[in-house]
Design an enzyme around this catalytic site. Sequence first.
Site, PDB file in Angstrom:
ATOM      1  N   GLY A 333     163.345  16.142  41.775  1.00  0.00           N
ATOM      2  CA  GLY A 333     162.780  16.613  43.438  1.00  0.00           C
ATOM      3  C   GLY A 333     162.031  17.617  43.328  1.00  0.00           C
ATOM      4  O   GLY A 333     160.520  16.844  42.879  1.00  0.00           O
ATOM      5  N   SER A 334     161.272  18.361  44.461  1.00  0.00           N
ATOM      6  CA  SER A 334     159.750  18.646  44.522  1.00  0.00           C
ATOM      7  C   SER A 334     159.113  19.042  43.225  1.00  0.00           C
ATOM      8  O   SER A 334     157.935  19.330  43.540  1.00  0.00           O
ATOM      9  CB  SER A 334     160.137  19.804  45.305  1.00  0.00           C
ATOM     10  OG  SER A 334     161.405  19.612  46.522  1.00  0.00           O
TER      11      SER A 334
END
Length: 615
Positions: A333-334
Amino acid sequence: MKRKHVTSPVFQGRRLLLMLLLLVVIGILMLRAAYLEIFQQEWLQKKADDRQLRVATVPAYRGMILDRNGDAMAISSPVDSLWCNPQDLLKAREEMRHEYELARQVTDATAGKADAEEREMHELAATRFARLEAGFRHIEETLEMGEGELLRRLEKEGNKQFAYLGRHLPLEVAEEILALDLPGVAATREYRRYYPLGETAGHVVGMTNTDGVGIEGIEKARNADLAGKDGKTRVVRDAKGRLVESVVNLEEMQPGQNIQLSIDRRIQYLAYKELKGRVYELNARAGSMVVLDAHTGEILAMVNVPSFNPNNRKDVEPYRYRNRAVTDKSEPGSTLKPLTLAAALEARVIGSDILIDTSPGHISFGKYTVKDKGNYGPISLAKLLAKSSNVGASRVALLMNPRDHWMFLSKLGFGRVPDAGFSGESAGQLTGYESWGKVDHASHGYGYGLSSSLLQLTHAYAPFAAGGKLMPASIYKVTQQPLAQDVMSAETARSVLRMMEAVVQKGGTGEMAMVEGYRVAGKTGTAYKFIDGKYRDDRYLTSFIGVAPVSRPRLVVAVQIDEPKIEDSGGRAAAPVFSKVMAEALRLLDIPPDNLPDTRQADTQPPKQTTEGAT
């Protein structure tokens, strides 16, 4: 007048005959003794040795597992394992029971008129049988067996000559049972593993099985070194199998090696305490945390929730044994976005002062659309991280050649086993750049389409704290500075580190990761799970990875919480745990606070150029 005693000739003849017979018997016995002594000596000695001499195993003392400061994390303590010959024990019981029944029948038949000697024999038979039955009940109570269970087990093993009654018993318990002097019952000295940190370090240290073989964690990974080698000695035992003396050592026992880990038990305890509390507070499915010294590659703490206590494994479900930080892989993810910016800076497709145009807040690739929470317009790289812009990260990724992007991620360890010293380490997944389409390349920019373990991700952040150098990850204490791999320039590492500071400032997604007195850089992450062919917006992993202190970077701390039911982002779910653990770890390691004023936020620099990115 004295009577003269006259001896009968017949009597004299009988006496001479008896004397002659006696002399013949004595002569035969002496000849037999001489024959045995001269011609049968070796055979007799062998028979005697077979009855008395035994080769006994001297169990090796398993090596200790120590933390980096020499404190014990796994030690061995002596215990006894009780065993018996079921055939001997059942036979003795049957004989005593038969004697008791016979004595009782005789007593009943004589109606108490038996003489004193007979009564004494009857009482002795009854006493022996009662003592044996009492011994059986005592063993059942001591070893927590049900009533009559011992006899049932013996009858089941009745065709064998060896069966365990109890394994790894305290010495005093074994001595108490041996004092019952039951036929065919003996003890063997062994060693039992004890883990002072219990569930706090269960996944790292692991455990051994009943036979002392490592089956989890470091106990399994270094079993050959820890186990040592059993010795053998020839001993003399009496008729009851008890040791009389040791005659000669046949093979020397070689104790196991001590293994020193990189773990700091103080930080390990702190990390487990904080993570466990947060997982239960958020009613989350699970959680993991890694604390890494970026300068040496040493893992100072690694914890998982749920955990298990290796000292007490009763009713523990197997899923608790899994070291999620090492074996489980997921999409980052981020938390991958800082690595995307670093890759672009190294590829020289952007500068640190560039603006990325994220208008109108989304970007489409046919049927696939990447969205931000809002339209951030043109933003600096620092603000891209602070707002966690998926559109901005996608545009930066698409500016790079796929091969350059893949090479950078590969150098950081994605798609490769970390080889930190654990068994079962996951390599994650990083597909070859040849198969990347535009959507794949864009999604790699904001952390989807590839997977990694939490250990891999933590390790990939280490160059930000080590001037662009990547040390090999290690669960063992490093005694010599390892050879480092240059994965990015020191300038790129410093630039991205300053950008990540914006994430922890007010208005950033990781504001709750602040540590009083220290400058912190980091990144939040929320990765939705791919289940049944689609991403589920109600099933996700939240995370925060950070570095401190920014002015003199040293530690990397990564927190991952799986499916929290209350907070829905890494900034709210994972960042508070990071803050507490990082603050205390810096204090324990005597790392001084940053005294420089916080005036170096990357997004305050005037931009020099703007790009709309590849669309």
